[in-house]
Design a protein around this motif. Structure first.
Motif, PDB file in Angstrom:
ATOM      1  N   ARG A   1       0.826  -1.203   0.000  1.00  0.00           N
ATOM      2  CA  ARG A   1       0.000   0.000   0.000  1.00  0.00           C
ATOM      3  C   ARG A   1       0.867   1.263   0.000  1.00  0.00           C
ATOM      4  O   ARG A   1       0.526   2.251  -0.656  1.00  0.00           O
ATOM      5  CB  ARG A   1      -0.949   0.019   1.203  1.00  0.00           C
TER       6      ARG A   1
ATOM      7  N   SER B   1       0.842   4.358  -2.918  1.00  0.00           N
ATOM      8  CA  SER B   1       0.372   5.685  -2.536  1.00  0.00           C
ATOM      9  C   SER B   1       0.589   6.687  -3.664  1.00  0.00           C
ATOM     10  O   SER B   1       1.693   6.832  -4.187  1.00  0.00           O
ATOM     11  CB  SER B   1       1.109   6.152  -1.278  1.00  0.00           C
TER      12      SER B   1
ATOM     13  N   ARG C   1      -6.100   4.715  -6.852  1.00  0.00           N
ATOM     14  CA  ARG C   1      -7.065   5.500  -6.091  1.00  0.00           C
ATOM     15  C   ARG C   1      -7.749   4.612  -5.056  1.00  0.00           C
ATOM     16  O   ARG C   1      -7.874   3.401  -5.248  1.00  0.00           O
ATOM     17  CB  ARG C   1      -8.109   6.123  -7.011  1.00  0.00           C
ATOM     18  N   VAL C   2      -8.170   5.218  -3.960  1.00  0.00           N
ATOM     19  CA  VAL C   2      -9.021   4.526  -2.988  1.00  0.00           C
ATOM     20  C   VAL C   2     -10.430   4.543  -3.582  1.00  0.00           C
ATOM     21  O   VAL C   2     -11.062   5.601  -3.665  1.00  0.00           O
ATOM     22  CB  VAL C   2      -8.996   5.213  -1.613  1.00  0.00           C
TER      23      VAL C   2
ATOM     24  N   GLN D   1     -11.375   1.933 -10.735  1.00  0.00           N
ATOM     25  CA  GLN D   1      -9.948   2.038 -10.463  1.00  0.00           C
ATOM     26  C   GLN D   1      -9.203   2.490 -11.720  1.00  0.00           C
ATOM     27  O   GLN D   1      -9.744   2.412 -12.829  1.00  0.00           O
ATOM     28  CB  GLN D   1      -9.416   0.677  -9.984  1.00  0.00           C
TER      29      GLN D   1
ATOM     30  N   THR E   1      -4.235  -4.980  -0.997  1.00  0.00           N
ATOM     31  CA  THR E   1      -4.482  -3.614  -0.510  1.00  0.00           C
ATOM     32  C   THR E   1      -5.951  -3.226  -0.613  1.00  0.00           C
ATOM     33  O   THR E   1      -6.413  -2.369   0.147  1.00  0.00           O
ATOM     34  CB  THR E   1      -3.613  -2.588  -1.277  1.00  0.00           C
TER      35      THR E   1
ATOM     36  N   GLU F   1      -8.585  -1.349   2.398  1.00  0.00           N
ATOM     37  CA  GLU F   1      -9.570  -0.292   2.176  1.00  0.00           C
ATOM     38  C   GLU F   1     -10.959  -0.727   2.615  1.00  0.00           C
ATOM     39  O   GLU F   1     -11.706   0.040   3.237  1.00  0.00           O
ATOM     40  CB  GLU F   1      -9.577   0.134   0.705  1.00  0.00           C
TER      41      GLU F   1
ATOM     42  N   GLN G   1     -13.255   1.195   5.243  1.00  0.00           N
ATOM     43  CA  GLN G   1     -14.477   1.848   4.778  1.00  0.00           C
ATOM     44  C   GLN G   1     -15.730   1.222   5.373  1.00  0.00           C
ATOM     45  O   GLN G   1     -16.749   1.895   5.520  1.00  0.00           O
ATOM     46  CB  GLN G   1     -14.547   1.778   3.248  1.00  0.00           C
TER      47      GLN G   1
END
Length: 407
Positions: free
Chosen positions: A14, A18, A22-23, A47, A159, A163, A167
């Motif tokens: 992850r 960075s 995108r998240v 994505q 990864t 998330e 979330q």
């Protein structure tokens, strides 16, 4: 024995990603009222490059030495891994060559080239492309980037699970599609390390389900043949590295039919306003089909949105047919003036919308004085379609259904 990827490796991945990936958003699902609790959708269909694959591809290439990257990279893919490798290689300054099946969707081929990769079309399956890519690597010194069977790829795909847990911390079940097993392996690594109470369920297309027999045999088993509309997960054999991850970390692997997948693509598009390719919709398909023991809250991963528009048209039509909203039938009736108008009037009176009509007199199966009329009719659902068919039969017409709609 293959050592499993650790959650620390996923955290390191992850960090490498960075500012690159995108998240992706988490959205509440609509149209899945059959699940007794909340369902959320993890939207990797939006994505970079249209799928989660860029996560693993970037981590794998980023961890090459500068000398290795200078030799270039080579990959094999039906589309999403190809685009992920192309994007990652361009970002990291490596030349990319990608082997894709000759029948790969044209938009995926065009996108892969658009991201800067050199594309070679060869064979009919990803397995043939894998062989060609490995041969290219041997001949040229390029580094082979496997679509799923490498620890760096698994760490990168994992990864997405970090998330999901951030979330939707209340999640109890995560459902994701499975081809070669890289994505579900990464999800399993994260969940079993951080949230062992979360059930991880993989879903395969029934026509290309290599994991159930492999798990039963205790080793990767190659399918003798495989076919599905979900080209992104059409893999004939689990990976040597992914298999032990799935065996140890994934709670179960279910299967869905192509009809289930078509229905899911339609529900995601119509009710959720999300464009998702067949391989990306299998988790949602399993929930809609009711084939999972999934404790809510459930997160279904939408792994990709790269779909050929022509395939999308066929899937929408097929999805409407499966749900009884698009009826195809052939009606045999007397070849007399006014009969066709009368039949179409009967359908209109009962709320059916005729999309197209094909009138045929020259068929050896027809009796003298008889015609065949092929109809496509929009309806309001299964009950309405059954009502229309019953009305036509009661009026004396002989019917043959031309596509499965449950009637």
């Amino acid at each position: 024995m293959t050592s499993l990827v650790t959650v620390d490796e996923v955290y390191a991945a992850r960090k490498a990603l960075s500012g690159v990936t995108r998240v992706t958003p988490m959205e509440p699902a609509r149209g899945m009222e059959n699940v007794p609790g909340p369902v959320f959708l993890k939207c990797e269909n939006v994505q970079r490059a249209g799928a989660y694959k860029v996560r693993g591809a970037y981590v794998r290439i980023a961890r090459l030495s500068s000398e290795e990257r200078a030799r270039g990279v080579v990959a094999a893919s039906a589309g999403n891994h190809a685009q992920g490798v192309a994007v990652a290689a361009a970002a990291l300054g490596a030349k990319a060559t990608v082997f894709m099946p000759a029948g790969a969707p044209l938009p995926k081929v065009a996108a892969t080239r658009g991201y800067g990769a050199h594309v070679e079309l060869i064979g009919d399956t990803v397995d043939e492309c894998l062989e060609a890519a490995r041969d290219f690597a041997r001949r040229t010194g390029a580094v082979f980037i496997h679509p799923f069977d490498h620890p760096d790829v698994i760490a990168g795909q994992g990864t997405v699970a970090l998330e999901i847990l951030e979330q939707c911390p209340e999640v109890k079940t995560i459902v994701a599609g499975v081809g070669g097993g890289g994505l579900i392996s990464g999800i399993g690594v994260v969940c079993k390390a951080l949230r062992p109470d979360v059930k991880v369920i993989g879903v395969q297309a029934a026509g290309a389900a290599a994991f159930p027999p492999s798990l039963k045999a205790g080793r990767p088993v190659r399918l003798p043949s495989y076919a599905t509309i979900a080209d992104g997960i059409k893999v004939g054999k689990p990976g040597d590295i992914t298999f032990p991850h799935v065996a140890a970390l994934v709670d179960s692997v279910a299967t869905v039919s192509d009809e289930d997948i078509s229905r899911a693509v339609l529900v995601l598009l119509e009710r959720n306003k999300l464009l998702v390719e067949p391989a990306g919709a299998v988790g949602a398909a399993a929930l809609l089909a009711g084939v999972l023991d999934a404790e809510p809250p459930v997160v279904a991963l939408l792994s990709g949105g790269n779909i050929d528009p022509l395939l999308l048209l066929r899937l929408i039509e097929h999805g409407l047919s499966v749900t009884g909203r698009f009826l195809r039938c052939t009606v045999r009736c007397a070849d007399r003036p006014g009969v066709l108008a009368s039949m179409l009037g009967l359908i209109a009176e009962r709320g059916g919308n005729v999309v197209d009509v094909m009138h045929q007199r020259h068929d050896p199966k027809l009796r003298v004085g008889e015609v065949s009329v092929a109809l496509s009719v929009e309806t309001r659902g299964d009950d309405h379609a059954a009502h229309l068919l019953s009305a036509l039969r009661d009026a004396g017409y002989t019917l043959t259904l031309r596509e499965a709609g449950g009637h």
